[in-house]
Design a protein around this motif. Structure first.
Motif, PDB file in Angstrom:
ATOM      1  N   GLU A   5      16.314 -33.579  59.245  1.00  0.00           N
ATOM      2  CA  GLU A   5      15.335 -34.475  59.841  1.00  0.00           C
ATOM      3  C   GLU A   5      14.510 -35.165  58.747  1.00  0.00           C
ATOM      4  O   GLU A   5      14.339 -34.625  57.647  1.00  0.00           O
ATOM      5  N   SER A   6      13.982 -36.311  59.100  1.00  0.00           N
ATOM      6  CA  SER A   6      13.044 -37.007  58.225  1.00  0.00           C
ATOM      7  C   SER A   6      12.173 -37.906  59.087  1.00  0.00           C
ATOM      8  O   SER A   6      12.496 -38.155  60.256  1.00  0.00           O
ATOM      9  N   GLY A   7      11.073 -38.374  58.499  1.00  0.00           N
ATOM     10  CA  GLY A   7      10.239 -39.350  59.186  1.00  0.00           C
ATOM     11  C   GLY A   7       8.944 -38.821  59.742  1.00  0.00           C
ATOM     12  O   GLY A   7       8.147 -39.587  60.282  1.00  0.00           O
ATOM     13  N   GLY A   8       8.709 -37.525  59.650  1.00  0.00           N
ATOM     14  CA  GLY A   8       7.452 -36.991  60.132  1.00  0.00           C
ATOM     15  C   GLY A   8       6.299 -37.388  59.232  1.00  0.00           C
ATOM     16  O   GLY A   8       6.491 -37.987  58.177  1.00  0.00           O
ATOM     17  N   GLY A   9       5.092 -37.056  59.663  1.00  0.00           N
ATOM     18  CA  GLY A   9       3.925 -37.364  58.864  1.00  0.00           C
ATOM     19  C   GLY A   9       2.671 -37.323  59.697  1.00  0.00           C
ATOM     20  O   GLY A   9       2.678 -36.838  60.823  1.00  0.00           O
ATOM     21  N   SER A  10       1.599 -37.832  59.118  1.00  0.00           N
ATOM     22  CA  SER A  10       0.308 -37.891  59.801  1.00  0.00           C
ATOM     23  C   SER A  10       0.035 -39.322  60.228  1.00  0.00           C
ATOM     24  O   SER A  10       0.273 -40.256  59.470  1.00  0.00           O
ATOM     25  N   GLN A  12      -2.606 -41.857  63.015  1.00  0.00           N
ATOM     26  CA  GLN A  12      -3.778 -41.920  63.887  1.00  0.00           C
ATOM     27  C   GLN A  12      -3.348 -42.030  65.348  1.00  0.00           C
ATOM     28  O   GLN A  12      -2.225 -42.458  65.659  1.00  0.00           O
ATOM     29  N   VAL A  13      -4.257 -41.660  66.223  1.00  0.00           N
ATOM     30  CA  VAL A  13      -4.017 -41.792  67.658  1.00  0.00           C
ATOM     31  C   VAL A  13      -3.650 -43.238  67.980  1.00  0.00           C
ATOM     32  O   VAL A  13      -4.294 -44.168  67.493  1.00  0.00           O
ATOM     33  N   GLY A  14      -2.589 -43.390  68.760  1.00  0.00           N
ATOM     34  CA  GLY A  14      -2.109 -44.718  69.108  1.00  0.00           C
ATOM     35  C   GLY A  14      -1.077 -45.275  68.155  1.00  0.00           C
ATOM     36  O   GLY A  14      -0.491 -46.334  68.425  1.00  0.00           O
ATOM     37  N   GLY A  15      -0.848 -44.581  67.068  1.00  0.00           N
ATOM     38  CA  GLY A  15       0.100 -45.044  66.071  1.00  0.00           C
ATOM     39  C   GLY A  15       1.543 -44.720  66.446  1.00  0.00           C
ATOM     40  O   GLY A  15       1.827 -44.197  67.525  1.00  0.00           O
ATOM     41  N   SER A  16       2.440 -45.035  65.517  1.00  0.00           N
ATOM     42  CA  SER A  16       3.878 -44.854  65.753  1.00  0.00           C
ATOM     43  C   SER A  16       4.532 -44.140  64.577  1.00  0.00           C
ATOM     44  O   SER A  16       4.071 -44.240  63.438  1.00  0.00           O
ATOM     45  N   LEU A  17       5.594 -43.445  64.886  1.00  0.00           N
ATOM     46  CA  LEU A  17       6.452 -42.822  63.877  1.00  0.00           C
ATOM     47  C   LEU A  17       7.887 -42.898  64.352  1.00  0.00           C
ATOM     48  O   LEU A  17       8.143 -42.913  65.565  1.00  0.00           O
ATOM     49  N   ARG A  18       8.800 -42.917  63.408  1.00  0.00           N
ATOM     50  CA  ARG A  18      10.228 -42.893  63.741  1.00  0.00           C
ATOM     51  C   ARG A  18      10.861 -41.716  63.029  1.00  0.00           C
ATOM     52  O   ARG A  18      10.875 -41.664  61.794  1.00  0.00           O
ATOM     53  N   LEU A  19      11.377 -40.789  63.801  1.00  0.00           N
ATOM     54  CA  LEU A  19      12.071 -39.639  63.248  1.00  0.00           C
ATOM     55  C   LEU A  19      13.567 -39.922  63.186  1.00  0.00           C
ATOM     56  O   LEU A  19      14.115 -40.602  64.053  1.00  0.00           O
ATOM     57  N   SER A  20      14.205 -39.381  62.153  1.00  0.00           N
ATOM     58  CA  SER A  20      15.650 -39.507  62.007  1.00  0.00           C
ATOM     59  C   SER A  20      16.257 -38.124  61.840  1.00  0.00           C
ATOM     60  O   SER A  20      15.622 -37.222  61.296  1.00  0.00           O
ATOM     61  N   CYS A  21      17.488 -37.978  62.298  1.00  0.00           N
ATOM     62  CA  CYS A  21      18.218 -36.734  62.115  1.00  0.00           C
ATOM     63  C   CYS A  21      19.675 -37.074  61.808  1.00  0.00           C
ATOM     64  O   CYS A  21      20.367 -37.657  62.647  1.00  0.00           O
ATOM     65  N   SER A  22      20.119 -36.696  60.635  1.00  0.00           N
ATOM     66  CA  SER A  22      21.502 -36.945  60.263  1.00  0.00           C
ATOM     67  C   SER A  22      22.294 -35.656  60.408  1.00  0.00           C
ATOM     68  O   SER A  22      21.815 -34.577  60.057  1.00  0.00           O
ATOM     69  N   ALA A  23      23.503 -35.776  60.959  1.00  0.00           N
ATOM     70  CA  ALA A  23      24.356 -34.614  61.204  1.00  0.00           C
ATOM     71  C   ALA A  23      25.560 -34.683  60.282  1.00  0.00           C
ATOM     72  O   ALA A  23      26.520 -35.408  60.556  1.00  0.00           O
ATOM     73  N   ALA A  24      25.499 -33.949  59.194  1.00  0.00           N
ATOM     74  CA  ALA A  24      26.617 -33.937  58.241  1.00  0.00           C
ATOM     75  C   ALA A  24      27.651 -32.904  58.682  1.00  0.00           C
ATOM     76  O   ALA A  24      27.304 -31.790  59.052  1.00  0.00           O
ATOM     77  N   GLY A  25      28.908 -33.310  58.655  1.00  0.00           N
ATOM     78  CA  GLY A  25      29.958 -32.365  58.982  1.00  0.00           C
ATOM     79  C   GLY A  25      30.235 -32.187  60.452  1.00  0.00           C
ATOM     80  O   GLY A  25      30.951 -31.274  60.855  1.00  0.00           O
TER      81      GLY A  25
END
Length: 120
Positions: A5-10, A12-25
């Motif tokens: 996984e990647s893309g987490g973080g801190s 503010q309320v109302g903000g946006s984030l995009r998480l990614s998950c790569s599946a190797a194999g």
């Protein structure tokens, strides 16, 4: 199979984030990938799942705010999270299983290490 996984973080309320998950194999032609989260002192819960046919299921808390997607060519799953709330704060885990999706975390045999999302 390794899920990263990647893309987490801190944010503010109302903000946006995009998480990614790569599946190797991952070689199954038909599979399901999903996002689960676990807040401090809480049980792990499903957020959204998607299969290789593009069928999605969302938790009520995620509907209208989160969008899950899957790029089968890259074996990569995404979670676009908008209008984030403090109650979205949790460790977010990527999971995968062959075949159809399940809302039960015990049905998934492949897990990522998790990425922290903090909303304040």
């Amino acid at each position: 199979v390794q899920l990263v996984e990647s893309g987490g973080g801190s944010v503010q309320v109302g903000g946006s984030l995009r998480l990614s998950c790569s599946a190797a194999g991952y070689s199954d032609a038909s599979y399901c990938m999903g996002w689960f989260r676990q807040a401090t002192n809480s049980e792990r819960e499903g957020v959204a799942v998607i299969d290789t046919d593009g069928i999605t299921t969302y938790a009520d808390s995620a509907k209208g705010r989160f969008t899950i997607s899957l790029d089968t060519a890259k074996n990569t799953m995404y979670l676009q999270m908008n209008s984030l709330k403090p109650e979205d704060t949790a460790m977010y885990y990527c999971a995968a299983r062959p075949g159809a999706c399940s809302w039960k975390d015990q049905d998934y045999n492949n897990w990522g290490q998790g990425t922290q999302v903090t909303v304040s």
